[in-house]
Each structure stands twice: as structure tokens, then as C-alpha cells.
Design an enzyme around this catalytic site. Sequence first.
Site, short mmCIF file in Angstrom:
data_model
loop_
_atom_site.label_atom_id
_atom_site.label_comp_id
_atom_site.label_asym_id
_atom_site.label_seq_id
_atom_site.Cartn_x
_atom_site.Cartn_y
_atom_site.Cartn_z
N ASP A 175 34.86 34.44 81.14
CA ASP A 175 33.79 35.55 81.04
C ASP A 175 33.20 35.39 79.44
O ASP A 175 32.27 35.61 79.03
CB ASP A 175 34.26 36.84 81.43
CG ASP A 175 34.98 36.83 82.66
OD1 ASP A 175 35.36 35.90 83.37
OD2 ASP A 175 34.88 38.10 83.24
N GLU B 65 33.83 32.21 94.36
CA GLU B 65 35.28 32.18 94.76
C GLU B 65 35.46 32.40 96.14
O GLU B 65 36.64 32.71 96.58
CB GLU B 65 36.20 33.32 93.77
CG GLU B 65 36.28 33.01 92.21
CD GLU B 65 36.99 33.98 91.47
OE1 GLU B 65 37.22 35.16 91.81
OE2 GLU B 65 37.37 33.50 90.27
N LYS C 30 29.81 34.98 96.38
CA LYS C 30 30.16 36.14 95.44
C LYS C 30 29.42 36.41 94.36
O LYS C 30 29.09 37.44 94.03
CB LYS C 30 31.60 35.84 95.12
CG LYS C 30 32.24 36.94 94.53
CD LYS C 30 34.06 36.63 94.11
CE LYS C 30 34.59 37.57 93.39
NZ LYS C 30 35.92 37.20 92.63
N GLN C 31 29.08 35.11 93.63
CA GLN C 31 28.33 35.31 92.20
C GLN C 31 27.68 34.21 92.24
O GLN C 31 27.70 33.10 92.66
CB GLN C 31 29.30 35.69 91.21
CG GLN C 31 30.30 34.32 91.05
CD GLN C 31 31.60 34.91 90.33
OE1 GLN C 31 32.80 35.04 90.83
NE2 GLN C 31 31.43 34.76 88.96
C1 BGC Z 1 35.11 36.67 88.97
C2 BGC Z 1 35.55 35.55 87.90
C3 BGC Z 1 35.82 36.17 86.62
C4 BGC Z 1 37.04 37.34 86.91
C5 BGC Z 1 37.05 38.36 85.76
C6 BGC Z 1 36.42 37.57 88.98
O1 BGC Z 1 36.00 38.58 90.27
O2 BGC Z 1 35.11 36.01 90.20
O3 BGC Z 1 34.47 34.74 87.62
O4 BGC Z 1 36.32 35.39 85.80
O5 BGC Z 1 36.59 38.11 88.13
O6 BGC Z 1 36.04 39.00 85.56
#
Ligand code: BGC
Length: 759
Positions: A358, A488, A600-601
Site C-alpha cells: 500500500d 485476493e 476484490k480490487q
Molecule cells: C488488500 C491488500 C492490502 C491489504 C492492506 C487487503 O485487503 O487486498 O491489497 O495490501 O488489505 O491494506
Amino acid sequence: MVKDYIVKHEWKIIENGFHPEYSEISESLFSVGNGKTGLRGNFEESYSGKTLQGSYNAGIYYPDKTKVGWWKNGYPEYFAKVLNACNWIGLQIKFNEEELDLNKTKILDFERVLDMQHGLLERSFKTELESGKKIQVKAERFTSMHDDETACLKYEIKSIDFKGTVSISSFLDFDVMNQDSNYDEKFWVGKSRLADNSYCFVHAETLKTKFNLGLGLQTTVKLNDKPQEVIKNTDRDKFASSNYAVSLNPGDTCIIHKYVSFGSSLYHKEEDINAICKEKTDQIQTAGYNALRNNHTSAWADIWRESDIKIDGDVSAQQGIRFNIFHLKQTYTGKDSRLNIGPKGFTGEKYGGSTYWDTEAYCLPFYQSTAAPQVGRQLLKYRYNQLDKAIENAEKLGFINGAALYPMVTMNGEECHNEWEITFEEIHRNGAIAYAIYDFIRYNNDHEYLYDGGLDVLIGIARFWAQRVNWSSDKKQYVILGVTGPNEYENNVNNNWYTNYIARWCLNYTRECLELARNENNDFNNELLNRLNLSLSEIEKWKDIAENIYLPYDNTLKIFLQQDGFLDKELLTAEDLDQADKPINQNWSWDRILRSVFIKQADVLQGMYFFEDDFTEAEHMNNFDFYEPRTVHESSLSPCVHAILACKLGKKEKAYEMYLRTARLDLEDYNNDTEDGLHITSMAGTWMSVIKGFGGMRIKDNQLHFHPSLPDQWEACHFKIMFRNSRLNVHMTKAGTTISKETGELDSVFINGREIDFS
Ligand code: BGC
């Protein structure tokens, strides 16, 4: 279900009337900090309702022994946790024998306000005690931005019709534990304590890591301006208090001040902590609350001068962005390269306060555009200092020859995440660390950093990718097998497009930087090649891999494929989900999530965002239209990237929807998890959606460009940008955009391709 109990205000976060059902959410929202220390918005007095008492000190962590169901070789031994530390706000207050506790008394009125402009947390309430008597309280606190080893609070009790004795215990309590402690252990060992009249001191040490932290406290109590004497001191292991008994009559006011200093072994010799705390505490008490408060609020005025975003005509959006900027600034100040930005900052314990990708992928742009260049550089230095550990980490997994795999989650450079699909597979994080170097150099036009550690990091990362690929004799290309991409909700996939793309980019960029070094600093280049035993044939091999790496693509849909086989899934969209299914990570089995199409993202789109100029407009549009509808945005990091891309594609409504989701994620508890702490790292994404999204800020050909697209819901948006030591004011209105230079030497910028000359 989103929550709507926070009053909308341009500069303030306001809870009007107490909402005990959301008490832990409020504790997260009302957190204050100063980069070194921070705490949740807990009450000073006792509270027997739902609460997570949390006070944290940056860089002070404990390696909590790993807890997993089934051990796998290569798992780290521990999960690092920033420790819940001394409760310094505590006041135990009794009216005659009755303890003040808002969970038990009748609340007649209540207001809690986070004044973001001045960095102050205020609370006022009127309550009827069980005895039927009424009192009124006003409290204010701050963790000083001016002197980050101090904090203060003021607590004012007014009797409405109470007559009797108020007993006050003003204390320091180190006897705390982390809510997420794996084995319900406490991690602090008391070393010394002192309660001497109005001065208290407690010194404790962490188990294993042996961090030392001492806190000094001076308390003053005045009744109607008349100083009150301590009647008793109490001390026990990890605890010290000064106690007062005050006779209160209706109309009387009793004011308590707590002056607190922090001395940690990160900054002081262990044996000096005691004396330093005493001296500092005396000094701040002598200076007095108002002087300290003034210094603190003027430090915040300086921060806002460099980083404010003003939005006219949309108070929701305005409150959202200032809330995000405020928390980012109080989480990280860039003074110490050993510190970083935990996904929850000082507002909760989830994610352990450790460093994730992040920082590089989301946070660096914020800090480098709202502070002096050294601040961003510290974040790069953090990773450079951990390069040896990243090499060791790769060695543990079987890599050789200086290949570096940066951890997914870390405090001191060692991996401490222990889910195989993330620890071993989410290797794309290595790419973000290289990308941050590129981003920093591009933004600051400062490639000197390459010779100050940057190239060492890039080479370690390139070596990792070169060993992580394998040649597929079937595809006649290089492939990367068994990974987890940014999404993820898929694990152990082959050829995640984002991972393969960023791996290729890292190999090319490292070669480019070596070429630059050879041309402009050949001595350094030779020294580097020798020191790292890097041969021309190894560099040639990187070229070969980059030219021949497989990037999954679908010719019919004309999209990059998130991974091999992605189109075999049932191609539903998020609109097909029932409201009751959302968020799917709280309502579906993991098995169902993994097989589903839901993302998810940003994953493919994360790559298109990073490397946008590599793609045509049509490629951007096709991929966005395919992936965004299948994205559930259940990572807080997701909406911001989509907001930026939507702006680029002229999808204004989508951009605005995504902006509000990221900006008000915690204020409205979109993901139903704000009680665990705020999503600090995604707050930097919110900032990016304004600056890179609506402002369309980009660096191209070493020049700063803007492509503004003001949301229809806004009258205007004004923001500040620090660029190469110049401070710019950008004003976007419905009539157009103007940019002026406040300070610095910058010659010009571009708005929609038109040059604005500052000379
Ligand atoms: C995200 C990751 C992130 C982590 C911490 C997770 O829910 O999928 O990309 O690094 O949260 O923010």
C-alpha cells in the site's frame, strides 16, 4: 449497511448525541496522532460499554508467535504487531462513591468533535448520575504536532446541582494488551514507576524486542481557578497515579490538565528515559496548556497550507477529503526512515501496524505531493535499508544470487504474513517497490537516488523476477505460475496479467537505469557491477525474458486476461448479486468466492493505471467496461483506482460514485469494519482520485500536466500541490481551471496541453 450518524461539516467530524451502538467505530474515527504516537478516540473517564482502548507508538512492535492451522515450510515465525501501549488519558472520577461511566449514567446531551483544522479532539456532555445529580463535562486533547514527544489534555467538570466530593485519579497505565494478541499474552514488562505528588512516571519494556518506553505525566487540578493538592499517590507494576479529592458545589468548575511526555529507546538511551521524561514534562507544564495548544494548532496550519483540498458546493465530499488528509498527515510525517504507514495507522490493531505494498502503490504520491521531497524519499529509504532482509527472505524460499523478495507484510524487513497464498504468492508487491522508485524519480526529476540505493533495490528485484519465471515449452514464452494478483479473491493462478506485466516492466526499467548509470556515472556503474557480481550476460537474460514473457489476452473481447482461464468463469456482474450477499467476504464461503468471477480490487486495471501510456484509449475502455462491473471493491484500495480511470475515460458519474465511496469509506463504514480501525492507506487513494482523477495530474516528458474534469456535483475544487519545491494552487471551476504559483522556481505547467507560463 452504511451508517449515517456523523454530521456533515467542512472542517469537523461531529457526533451529535452519543451512539453507543457505534462506539468502537467512533473511537476509530476520532483518533488523533502525530506520526510518533496516536490513540483511538477513547473516553478519559471509565467506560464499561463496548470499547477498544488503544494507544500506539510508531515503530514499537512485538513479534507475536505465528498461529496457523497447518504449518508450511517458509512461513515466518511471527506476526509483528505495533503494541497497544500506555493509556495516558485515563482519569477515574467518582462523585462521592459513584464512578462516572457513560454506560451507566443518563446522558442528557453529548457531542464529540474532531476539529481537523486545528488537530483537536473535543467532547462535551451533560449527564445525570445514578444519584440523580447532574454534571457537565468538556474535554479536549491533542498529540502535539509541534513536539512529537508530548501530548496534553484538558478535562473540565462543572457541577449543575451536585454537592459533595469528587475523587480524581489521574493515571498512566501500561497494563494493557493487544486485542489481537495470538495467545492472549501481554507484551510489556514493567521496569520502573514513580508517583510523586503531581508527577507520575511509568517505564516498560517489550518482551523479545526490548523496546523501552517511558511516559512522564504532570497533573494539575484547579477548583474555580484554585490549585488543588494531591492527597495520595498510588503505584503498582506498570501503573502510577496522582489522586485528588475536591469539594464541589453547584456552579463550581474543576479543571484537570494532563501534561504527558514520551521517551522511547528508538530515540533515547534507555538509561536516559527517566530523566528526559521528567525534564520534558516539567517543561511543558511550565509552558502551559494554551501555549502548547497554540504551537500545535500552528503546526497544523502549516500542514494545511501545503496540502488542503477545498471543494465548493458538496459538503460530503469536502468533509471526506479533509478527513483523509488529516489522518494521513497524523500517521506519517517522514521524519524517521524506520517508520512507515500501517494500513490502520494509530487507529486500530488490524494488520498489525506493519508495512504493505500500500505504501508504494498508494501512499507515496500523496506524501511526495504534499510535503518536501525528503518525506517521499524516506519511504524509499525504508525499503533500501531492508534490502538485505528481502534477499534473505528470497533465499528462504530457494532463490539465489542476491534475488530480493520484499515481504508482503513487514515491520523490520522480515516477512511476517503467514497465509501461503499471500506470503508466497502475492509477489506483485515487489513490482510496486520498483515502481515507487520510478515514480519518485519522475516526480522529483532526481535520479541521484539511483546511486544512493535505488539501483541496488532494482537489481535485487530484477533478479527475483528473472528466477521466478520459467520457460514454457508449450507456449514458447516465459510464464509465472502459482501467484495471487492484487485481487485476493483468486489464489494460485497462472499468469496473472498484472504480475507478468509489472515483472516485465521491472526488468526493462532496471536495464534502462543501468544504462543511464553507465552513461553518466561509469565509475559508480563499474563498482556496482563488481560489488553485485552482475554480468552483462545476466542483464541480457533480463532482456530476453522481458521480450518473451507471456501476457494473457483475449482476442474476441479485446481485453487483457486477469489470468489464464479467467473466461471459464460464470461471467456475472456485481449487479447480479443480492444486496444481502454483500460484502461477499462476510457472507459467502471462501470456496464460493474463489470460484466466482467477482474481483476484490483493481487487478488488470491496477496495471493499466500504473502504465497508462502503454495502452490505447480503446484498450482502456474495453478493459474498464469488462472488469469494473465485476469488481466488488471489497478492498478499500479499490474505488480510488477506478475513480482515476473513470475520469480518464470521461465516465464522470462513475468517477464521482467511486470518489464518494473511497472518501467516505470510514465515515459511513461502507465495508462494515471501521471499528477495527480506519483505512489509512486507502485514504491516500482518495487524495489521488481528486488530484489524478478530477484534476487529471500527470507528469509527461518531465513536465506537469493537468486534465481537469470537475464533477457536476461540485461548484469548484481548489487544491495545493508541492512539485519540485514549488507550491502550486490549482483552481478548478465550472468556467475552467487556473493555476498559480505560490512559491518556488517552477517555470510552467500545462492545462489540457496549453502551457501556463509562470515567468
Ligand atoms: C488488500 C491488500 C492490502 C491489504 C492492506 C487487503 O485487503 O487486498 O491489497 O495490501 O488489505 O491494506
